[in-house]
Design an enzyme around this catalytic site. Structure first.
Site, PDB file in Angstrom:
ATOM      1  N   SER A  50       0.654  -1.288   0.108  1.00 50.75           N
ATOM      2  CA  SER A  50      -0.091  -0.044   0.077  1.00 50.75           C
ATOM      3  C   SER A  50       0.684   1.245  -0.060  1.00 50.75           C
ATOM      4  CB  SER A  50      -0.903   0.003   1.182  1.00 50.75           C
ATOM      5  OG  SER A  50      -1.892   1.002   1.311  1.00 50.75           O
TER       6      SER A  50
ATOM      7  N   ASP B 236     -10.914  -2.766  -4.828  1.00 50.55           N
ATOM      8  CA  ASP B 236      -9.930  -2.202  -3.965  1.00 50.55           C
ATOM      9  C   ASP B 236      -9.717  -0.670  -4.705  1.00 50.55           C
ATOM     10  OD1 ASP B 236      -7.753  -0.634  -2.647  1.00 50.55           O
ATOM     11  OD2 ASP B 236      -6.222  -2.067  -3.236  1.00 50.55           O
TER      12      ASP B 236
ATOM     13  N   HIS C  86      -8.738  -4.326  -0.237  1.00 55.79           N
ATOM     14  CA  HIS C  86      -7.306  -3.891   0.018  1.00 55.79           C
ATOM     15  C   HIS C  86      -7.271  -4.218   1.467  1.00 55.79           C
ATOM     16  CE1 HIS C  86      -4.228  -0.714   0.014  1.00 55.79           C
ATOM     17  NE2 HIS C  86      -4.388  -0.945   1.285  1.00 55.79           N
TER      18      HIS C  86
END
Length: 361
Positions: A172, A278, A308
């Site tokens: 991320s 996501d 996510h």
């Protein structure tokens, strides 16, 4: 932006998991500090449980190093070494940046994940404890990442690493830092060679600089499809972005996914792990396409129907496959194989009934 909505998908496994385990609310009514404390406490608890479950403390040894940053502060880099590795031969090094929107995450939240990769891939993993918002705003996180990379260049021999076999990567927000390090290393000789970058559910474009999140005329974009997605809804993403406090949303270090062809030329082999449901799906897949277009060997794995950050739930079969792909990616980087997979691999894995086995060969 290309249309990647065909990877939105649906996952029976995720639906069943959420039905049996209702997810906590995002906690947006809390102060950032209170939300961070609660999130980090849960992540540490999960990491400690996985350390015990997989007996990782008997398989991996780790040591902390203090890194002096450009503003004369100190951050910690924790280096994990597999106990089965040679005590004399230098090992490949994976420089890892954790996720959490630059708000969440600590060294300890990543112990299990880093130790697992070190053990199964037979490499050193250097876990960077960069600083977080809201106390430290942009570009502190980028500077910490670049300073950690410079520290590695100066100290790789001392920690037993191989300076010709360095992997950078992260999850991320951490994947964004890794992408910036990789791009800048192409222009600056730091004395070490990056042989691969591992970008997992990567945040590569600042939301206020991302055409995906505004036009209602593009209902197939990941920002439109996943506004209310599990784990990372738009409200939480906006909080992360606001806390960064960036005065210039077009800053290249906030937008490595928008780099031009010249900036990505010469990048190393790259492996992407992307979640279908996501907000960040499209920017990850778009960046993968850009690298492939510029001749960079690329492999892409998509988990349709998964949100996510699903990997924090380690009992999911999709999470076992995630762990397997991390090791496969590292081995590909370290091999002489420079061919791309050619296609985006869809990781359904609905038929997987047992935890995958791993080989150290």
């Amino acid at each position: 932006m290309p249309d990647f909505s065909n990877y939105q998908g649906s996952s029976d496994e995720w639906k069943a998991f959420v039905k049996a385990n209702p997810l906590p609310a995002p906690g947006l009514a809390l102060s950032p500090q209170a939300l961070r404390a609660a999130t980090n406490a849960l992540r540490v608890k999960i990491s400690q449980a996985e350390l015990e479950r997989d007996d990782l403390c008997s398989k991996v040894t780790w040591r902390d190093y203090s890194v002096l940053t450009r503003d004369q502060c100190n951050i910690i880099v924790r280096v994990y070494r597999p106990n089965h590795a040679s005590t004399t031969a230098p090992l490949p090094v994976y420089l890892f940046f954790h996720g959490g929107g630059h708000l969440f995450g600590t060294i300890e939240t990543e112990d299990a994940g880093c130790a697992r990769v070190a053990d199964r891939a037979g490499i050193l993993v250097a876990n960077v404890g960069y600083r977080h918002t809201p106390e430290f705003t942009h570009p502190t996180q980028v500077h910490d990442a670049l300073d950690a990379f410079a520290w590695l260049g100066a100290n790789i021999d001392a920690i037993g690493g191989d300076r010709t076999r360095v992997i950078v990567g992260g999850i991320s927000a951490g994947a964004c830092l890794a992408a910036v390090v990789a791009q800048q290393s192409c222009a600056t000789n730091m004395g070490i060679t990056i042989c691969g970058q591992l970008l997992c559910i990567p945040w590569l474009v600042h939301p206020d600089n991302n055409a995906n999140n505004t036009p209602a005329s593009i209902p197939t974009s990941s920002y439109q499809q996943n506004t209310h997605a599990d784990i990372l809804p738009l409200g939480l993403m906006q909080l992360f972005s606001e806390l960064l406090g960036a005065s210039d949303y077009s800053d290249s270090t906030l937008n490595p996914g928008l780099a031009d062809d010249a900036a990505v030329a010469g990048l190393p082999k790259t492996c992407f792990l992307v979640a279908g449901q996501d907000l960040l799906r499209d920017e990850g897949l778009s960046y993968a396409q850009k690298l492939a277009h510029n001749g960079i060997p690329v492999k892409v794995h998509v988990f349709p129907g998964m949100p996510h950050g699903f990997r924090r739930y380690s009992d999911l079969r999709a999470s076992w496959r995630w762990d397997e792909l991390l090791v496969e990616g590292c081995r590909w980087f370290l091999s002489s194989d420079k061919t791309s997979s050619g296609d985006i691999v869809v990781e359904m894995r609905e038929d997987t009934q047992t935890r995958p086995s791993f080989s150290l060969a």
